[in-house]
Design a protein around this motif. Sequence first.
Motif, PDB file in Angstrom:
ATOM      1  N   LEU A   1       0.576  -1.211  -0.225  1.00  0.00           N
ATOM      2  CA  LEU A   1       0.143   0.010   0.011  1.00  0.00           C
ATOM      3  C   LEU A   1       0.956   1.215   0.043  1.00  0.00           C
ATOM      4  N   PRO A   2       0.599   2.216  -1.021  1.00  0.00           N
ATOM      5  CA  PRO A   2       1.590   3.319  -0.873  1.00  0.00           C
ATOM      6  C   PRO A   2       1.297   4.198   0.096  1.00  0.00           C
ATOM      7  N   ALA A   3       2.464   4.933   0.652  1.00  0.00           N
ATOM      8  CA  ALA A   3       1.964   5.934   1.642  1.00  0.00           C
ATOM      9  C   ALA A   3       1.276   6.929   1.190  1.00  0.00           C
ATOM     10  N   GLY A   4       0.569   7.700   2.257  1.00  0.00           N
ATOM     11  CA  GLY A   4      -0.117   8.998   1.766  1.00  0.00           C
ATOM     12  C   GLY A   4      -1.602   8.811   1.334  1.00  0.00           C
TER      13      GLY A   4
ATOM     14  N   ARG B   1      -7.242   3.410  -9.769  1.00  0.00           N
ATOM     15  CA  ARG B   1      -8.090   4.682  -9.515  1.00  0.00           C
ATOM     16  C   ARG B   1      -7.576   5.253  -8.056  1.00  0.00           C
ATOM     17  N   GLY B   2      -6.495   5.066  -7.944  1.00  0.00           N
ATOM     18  CA  GLY B   2      -5.888   6.036  -6.738  1.00  0.00           C
ATOM     19  C   GLY B   2      -6.038   5.256  -5.638  1.00  0.00           C
ATOM     20  N   GLY B   3      -6.622   4.002  -5.428  1.00  0.00           N
ATOM     21  CA  GLY B   3      -6.821   3.387  -4.329  1.00  0.00           C
ATOM     22  C   GLY B   3      -8.054   3.426  -3.411  1.00  0.00           C
ATOM     23  N   GLU B   4      -9.157   4.064  -4.343  1.00  0.00           N
ATOM     24  CA  GLU B   4     -10.493   4.660  -3.853  1.00  0.00           C
ATOM     25  C   GLU B   4     -11.192   3.085  -3.785  1.00  0.00           C
ATOM     26  N   PRO B   5     -11.847   3.092  -2.724  1.00  0.00           N
ATOM     27  CA  PRO B   5     -12.716   1.621  -2.516  1.00  0.00           C
ATOM     28  C   PRO B   5     -13.748   1.424  -3.814  1.00  0.00           C
ATOM     29  N   ILE B   6     -14.046   0.325  -4.463  1.00  0.00           N
ATOM     30  CA  ILE B   6     -14.841   0.076  -5.398  1.00  0.00           C
ATOM     31  C   ILE B   6     -16.375   0.347  -5.163  1.00  0.00           C
ATOM     32  N   VAL B   7     -16.650   0.049  -3.915  1.00  0.00           N
ATOM     33  CA  VAL B   7     -18.096   0.473  -3.216  1.00  0.00           C
ATOM     34  C   VAL B   7     -18.061   1.885  -2.972  1.00  0.00           C
TER      35      VAL B   7
END
Length: 280
Positions: free
Chosen positions: A86-89, A150-156
């Motif tokens: 998981l990338p920082a930030g 998509r920048g790690g935003e949740p799918i739901v």
Amino acid sequence: MKWLFAAAALLGLTGAAPAAPQGDAPLVLTAMHLHDPWIVADAASKTYYLFTRNEAAMSGDQRLGTMVYASRDLKHWSKPKLAFVLPAGLWAKAGSWAPEVHRWRGKWYLFTTFHNPDLPLGKNGTRATYRRGTVLAVADRVDGPYRLVRGGEPIVDGSLMTLDGSLYVDPKGKPWLVYAHEWWQTTVGTMEALPLTDDLAAAGSPQTLFKANDAPWAVGQKQSNGDVVYVTDGPELYRSKTGTLLMLWSSYGQKGYVEAQARSTSGTIAGPWEQLGPLV
């Protein structure tokens, strides 16, 4: 929680390849840290890949993410390496639960759940809810490295507290995300399905498939605030040789945590879903 995905053995790789030398694969299952493991049987490389949350004691790496073991015979396993970090930030601070890896349109996709107690979503009674959801990452190789989509935003929708997202592709080739809507937010956990686009983004509103207390065997868990809650965990969909659409899922029964199954009486994701009872 996810359970070891036994369908991996159906590809018959054990008979197609010799056992891995123990020098290259020194570990057996009892020596491995496993939390919600998922196995991919990769026919191209004649190798099984087992994905689970990273454990520094095994990988030697403290970062939050997913590690992967490899095996030729489901008995002897390599030391793990990190397939995803998981990338920082980003919004998430903890989790990396219930990884799943699926082949879709020429790429490999990792689904895994993260959360952050410092990002509140409001209250459910006396419980403070917070962001929790399954994110998506992609790779060219089954064993990674995976990079966030998509920048790690949740799918739901991020306002929903969800976990254990699982990819299901219906007979028409349409992808769906099946997931548990967390009891922490709903009191009675639900199993839901979200239609997806071809790039695995949300394509509509979620549909409730069933509630945890629809299962006659499910037992509510009394909380310190007096609430009785019902858990939904770990959906997995599987179509039998006769065409029956089944779901494996978990909750609590009379004797503790249970792996159970449900059956779609229509043969489609929409159900209705009939609860068949505990397996384990």
